[in-house]
Design a protein around this motif. Structure first.
Motif, PDB file in Angstrom:
ATOM      1  N   ASP A 201      13.146  -2.089  12.707  1.00  0.00           N
ATOM      2  CA  ASP A 201      12.956  -0.571  12.302  1.00  0.00           C
ATOM      3  C   ASP A 201      12.714   0.600  13.085  1.00  0.00           C
ATOM      4  O   ASP A 201      12.777   2.374  12.945  1.00  0.00           O
ATOM      5  CB  ASP A 201      12.152  -0.376  11.009  1.00  0.00           C
ATOM      6  N   GLY A 202      12.447  -0.253  13.827  1.00  0.00           N
ATOM      7  CA  GLY A 202      12.032   0.547  15.373  1.00  0.00           C
ATOM      8  C   GLY A 202       9.769   0.649  15.918  1.00  0.00           C
ATOM      9  O   GLY A 202       9.516   1.541  16.618  1.00  0.00           O
ATOM     10  N   ARG A 203       9.385   0.518  15.030  1.00  0.00           N
ATOM     11  CA  ARG A 203       8.262   0.285  15.012  1.00  0.00           C
ATOM     12  C   ARG A 203       7.442  -0.890  15.365  1.00  0.00           C
ATOM     13  O   ARG A 203       8.392  -1.244  15.113  1.00  0.00           O
ATOM     14  CB  ARG A 203       7.547   0.539  13.230  1.00  0.00           C
ATOM     15  N   THR A 204       6.748  -0.584  16.074  1.00  0.00           N
ATOM     16  CA  THR A 204       5.823  -1.757  16.376  1.00  0.00           C
ATOM     17  C   THR A 204       5.298  -2.242  15.514  1.00  0.00           C
ATOM     18  O   THR A 204       4.410  -1.843  14.112  1.00  0.00           O
ATOM     19  CB  THR A 204       4.575  -1.317  17.571  1.00  0.00           C
ATOM     20  N   GLN A 205       4.464  -3.875  15.569  1.00  0.00           N
ATOM     21  CA  GLN A 205       3.987  -4.437  14.908  1.00  0.00           C
ATOM     22  C   GLN A 205       2.230  -3.504  14.276  1.00  0.00           C
ATOM     23  O   GLN A 205       1.936  -3.237  13.148  1.00  0.00           O
ATOM     24  CB  GLN A 205       3.182  -5.802  14.718  1.00  0.00           C
ATOM     25  N   ALA A 206       2.001  -3.231  15.196  1.00  0.00           N
ATOM     26  CA  ALA A 206       0.548  -1.808  15.161  1.00  0.00           C
ATOM     27  C   ALA A 206       0.553  -1.292  14.511  1.00  0.00           C
ATOM     28  O   ALA A 206      -0.649  -0.563  14.156  1.00  0.00           O
ATOM     29  CB  ALA A 206       0.105  -1.516  16.738  1.00  0.00           C
ATOM     30  N   GLU A 207       2.083  -0.487  13.944  1.00  0.00           N
ATOM     31  CA  GLU A 207       2.220   0.461  13.399  1.00  0.00           C
ATOM     32  C   GLU A 207       2.432  -0.035  11.191  1.00  0.00           C
ATOM     33  O   GLU A 207       2.256   1.347  10.620  1.00  0.00           O
ATOM     34  CB  GLU A 207       3.536   1.466  14.110  1.00  0.00           C
ATOM     35  N   LEU A 208       2.477  -1.251  11.238  1.00  0.00           N
ATOM     36  CA  LEU A 208       2.543  -1.547   9.943  1.00  0.00           C
ATOM     37  C   LEU A 208       0.888  -2.006   9.225  1.00  0.00           C
ATOM     38  O   LEU A 208       0.394  -1.625   9.890  1.00  0.00           O
ATOM     39  CB  LEU A 208       3.107  -2.901   9.740  1.00  0.00           C
ATOM     40  N   THR A 209       1.596  -0.936   8.118  1.00  0.00           N
ATOM     41  CA  THR A 209       0.278  -1.200   6.894  1.00  0.00           C
ATOM     42  C   THR A 209      -0.199  -2.396   6.937  1.00  0.00           C
ATOM     43  O   THR A 209       0.526  -3.240   7.389  1.00  0.00           O
ATOM     44  CB  THR A 209       0.139  -0.853   5.694  1.00  0.00           C
ATOM     45  N   ASP A 210      -1.690  -3.287   6.569  1.00  0.00           N
ATOM     46  CA  ASP A 210      -1.625  -5.163   6.482  1.00  0.00           C
ATOM     47  C   ASP A 210      -1.209  -5.169   5.228  1.00  0.00           C
ATOM     48  O   ASP A 210      -0.659  -6.648   5.652  1.00  0.00           O
ATOM     49  CB  ASP A 210      -3.484  -4.614   5.465  1.00  0.00           C
ATOM     50  N   GLU A 211      -0.117  -5.037   4.030  1.00  0.00           N
ATOM     51  CA  GLU A 211       0.393  -5.677   3.731  1.00  0.00           C
ATOM     52  C   GLU A 211       2.070  -5.405   4.161  1.00  0.00           C
ATOM     53  O   GLU A 211       2.678  -6.269   3.526  1.00  0.00           O
ATOM     54  CB  GLU A 211       0.801  -4.831   2.466  1.00  0.00           C
ATOM     55  N   GLU A 212       2.660  -4.915   5.102  1.00  0.00           N
ATOM     56  CA  GLU A 212       4.273  -4.341   5.669  1.00  0.00           C
ATOM     57  C   GLU A 212       3.345  -5.682   6.750  1.00  0.00           C
ATOM     58  O   GLU A 212       4.314  -6.937   7.033  1.00  0.00           O
ATOM     59  CB  GLU A 212       4.004  -2.893   6.193  1.00  0.00           C
ATOM     60  N   LYS A 213       3.393  -5.493   7.449  1.00  0.00           N
ATOM     61  CA  LYS A 213       2.352  -6.690   8.207  1.00  0.00           C
ATOM     62  C   LYS A 213       2.132  -8.658   7.560  1.00  0.00           C
ATOM     63  O   LYS A 213       3.424  -9.773   8.309  1.00  0.00           O
ATOM     64  CB  LYS A 213       1.655  -7.151   9.407  1.00  0.00           C
ATOM     65  N   ASP A 214       1.466  -8.738   7.053  1.00  0.00           N
ATOM     66  CA  ASP A 214       1.819  -9.997   6.062  1.00  0.00           C
ATOM     67  C   ASP A 214       2.772 -10.363   5.666  1.00  0.00           C
ATOM     68  O   ASP A 214       3.091 -11.811   5.744  1.00  0.00           O
ATOM     69  CB  ASP A 214       0.346 -10.027   4.999  1.00  0.00           C
ATOM     70  N   ALA A 215       3.778  -9.184   5.076  1.00  0.00           N
ATOM     71  CA  ALA A 215       5.020  -9.784   4.568  1.00  0.00           C
ATOM     72  C   ALA A 215       5.630 -10.136   5.328  1.00  0.00           C
ATOM     73  O   ALA A 215       6.749 -11.491   4.748  1.00  0.00           O
ATOM     74  CB  ALA A 215       6.019  -8.560   3.982  1.00  0.00           C
ATOM     75  N   ILE A 216       6.358  -9.663   6.674  1.00  0.00           N
ATOM     76  CA  ILE A 216       6.547 -10.545   7.483  1.00  0.00           C
ATOM     77  C   ILE A 216       6.504 -11.311   9.110  1.00  0.00           C
ATOM     78  O   ILE A 216       7.349 -11.899  10.064  1.00  0.00           O
ATOM     79  CB  ILE A 216       7.522  -9.674   8.721  1.00  0.00           C
ATOM     80  N   SER A 217       5.356 -11.112   9.513  1.00  0.00           N
ATOM     81  CA  SER A 217       4.426 -12.222  10.057  1.00  0.00           C
ATOM     82  C   SER A 217       4.284 -13.250  10.981  1.00  0.00           C
ATOM     83  O   SER A 217       5.293 -14.352   9.425  1.00  0.00           O
ATOM     84  CB  SER A 217       3.061 -11.963  10.587  1.00  0.00           C
ATOM     85  N   HIS A 218       5.063 -13.671  11.630  1.00  0.00           N
ATOM     86  CA  HIS A 218       5.189 -15.024  11.886  1.00  0.00           C
ATOM     87  C   HIS A 218       3.970 -16.198  11.668  1.00  0.00           C
ATOM     88  O   HIS A 218       4.344 -17.042  10.811  1.00  0.00           O
ATOM     89  CB  HIS A 218       5.283 -15.248  13.778  1.00  0.00           C
ATOM     90  N   ARG A 219       2.436 -15.502  11.420  1.00  0.00           N
ATOM     91  CA  ARG A 219       1.529 -15.970  10.730  1.00  0.00           C
ATOM     92  C   ARG A 219       1.800 -15.972   9.222  1.00  0.00           C
ATOM     93  O   ARG A 219       0.885 -16.723   8.585  1.00  0.00           O
ATOM     94  CB  ARG A 219       0.360 -15.146  11.067  1.00  0.00           C
ATOM     95  N   GLY A 220       2.564 -14.814   8.737  1.00  0.00           N
ATOM     96  CA  GLY A 220       2.359 -14.939   6.873  1.00  0.00           C
ATOM     97  C   GLY A 220       3.503 -16.016   6.663  1.00  0.00           C
ATOM     98  O   GLY A 220       3.335 -16.107   5.409  1.00  0.00           O
ATOM     99  N   ILE A 221       4.265 -15.859   7.124  1.00  0.00           N
ATOM    100  CA  ILE A 221       5.646 -16.363   7.587  1.00  0.00           C
ATOM    101  C   ILE A 221       4.992 -18.541   7.301  1.00  0.00           C
ATOM    102  O   ILE A 221       5.281 -19.117   6.622  1.00  0.00           O
ATOM    103  CB  ILE A 221       6.762 -16.631   8.335  1.00  0.00           C
ATOM    104  N   ALA A 222       4.036 -18.805   7.883  1.00  0.00           N
ATOM    105  CA  ALA A 222       3.915 -20.277   8.335  1.00  0.00           C
ATOM    106  C   ALA A 222       2.737 -20.733   6.986  1.00  0.00           C
ATOM    107  O   ALA A 222       2.861 -21.854   7.231  1.00  0.00           O
ATOM    108  CB  ALA A 222       3.516 -20.034   9.512  1.00  0.00           C
ATOM    109  N   VAL A 223       1.680 -19.503   6.908  1.00  0.00           N
ATOM    110  CA  VAL A 223       0.491 -19.559   6.089  1.00  0.00           C
ATOM    111  C   VAL A 223       1.221 -19.856   5.155  1.00  0.00           C
ATOM    112  O   VAL A 223       0.192 -20.579   4.058  1.00  0.00           O
ATOM    113  CB  VAL A 223      -0.454 -18.275   6.263  1.00  0.00           C
TER     114      VAL A 223
END
Length: 207
Positions: free
Chosen positions: A172-194
Motif C-alpha cells: 500500500d506504499g507505507r513503510t513498516q515504521a508507519e504502521l500502528t502496532d496492531e497493523e504491524k503485528d497482523a502482517i509481520s514476519h515475526r507475528g506470523i511465526a509467533v
C-alpha cells in the motif's frame, strides 16, 4: 497454582527492546507470562554462528531454556533484498559491523541500493521462531517460520518499529515504521511465526 504459573511462563531469549515489545504484544494476550533473561538476572549472550535462521533460533532458545529452567522462545530474523542476492539476510543485525546502530545499518542498505530502480528493490522479512525446553525435559526444540514480502524504499519514513522498518515498504506504499502496532503485528514476519508457535503450543502442549 504455582505450578500452573510456571507452566504458563515463556522466557524470551533476547534483551532487544524492540523485539521484547513485539513479543509481549503477541504472546501475552494468549495467556502466557513473558519474562526476559535480564528480568530473571540471567546473563544471556549467545554467538549466532549457525548456518541458518533455524539453527540460530534453536541455539538461542535452548541456551535460554537451560539457564532459566523454563520454556524459552527465540527468533532469528533478517531482511532479504533480491538486488543484494538475498542479503544481508541472517547478518541483518550485524550488517556493516558492530559500530552501526539501526539507523546506520539502514543508511548502509540504502547506499548499497543506490541507483537500483523501484521495481528491482523487492525484499522480504523472514523470521524463524524456536521453542525450547530445558534439556532435562527431553523434548526437542520446534521451529516456525514467517515471511513478509515488500520492497526497499528510497528514504526512511515513519517513527515506529525498529531495525529496517523505516525503509521496508508494503504494497500500500507505507513503510513498516508507519504502521500502528496492531497493523504491524497482523502482517509481520515475526507475528506470523509467533502465532504459529502459539497455535502449536495450544494444540500439542496443552497451551
Amino acid at each position: 497454582m504455582d505450578s500452573e504459573r510456571a507452566r504458563r511462563r515463556i522466557v524470551l531469549a533476547t534483551n532487544n527492546p524492540g523485539k521484547v515489545r513485539e513479543f509481549r504484544r503477541l504472546i501475552e494476550p494468549a495467556g502466557w507470562a513473558v519474562v526476559t533473561p535480564r528480568e530473571l538476572g540471567i546473563a544471556f549472550d549467545v554467538v549466532e554462528d549457525g548456518a541458518s535462521y533455524a539453527e540460530n533460533a534453536v541455539k538461542k532458545a535452548q541456551s535460554c531454556a537451560d539457564a532459566a529452567g523454563a520454556l524459552a522462545l527465540a527468533d532469528d530474523s533478517g531482511i532479504e533484498v533480491d538486488a543484494l542476492g538475498g542479503g544481508p539476510g541472517m547478518y541483518s543485525a550485524r550488517f556493516g559491523g558492530p559500530g552501526l546502530d539501526d539507523a546506520g545499518r539502514t543508511a548502509l542498505l540504502l547506499e548499497r541500493l543506490a541507483g537500483v530502480p523501484a521495481e528491482q528493490r523487492t525484499a522480504r522479512y523472514r523470521a524463524v521462531v524456536a521453542l525450547a525446553w530445558p534439556q532435562a525435559a527431553g523434548r526437542p526444540a520446534v521451529t516456525f517460520e514467517g515471511v513478509e514480502e515488500g520492497r526497499i524504499g528510497f528514504a526512511p519514513r515513519g517513527g515506529r518499529g525498529f531495525g529496517y522498518d523505516p525503509v521496508f515498504e508494503l504494497p500500500d506504499g507505507r513503510t513498516q515504521a508507519e504502521l500502528t502496532d496492531e497493523e504491524k503485528d497482523a502482517i509481520s514476519h515475526r507475528g506470523i511465526a509467533v502465532r504459529a508457535a502459539l497455535a502449536w503450543l495450544a494444540r500439542e502442549a496443552g497451551g
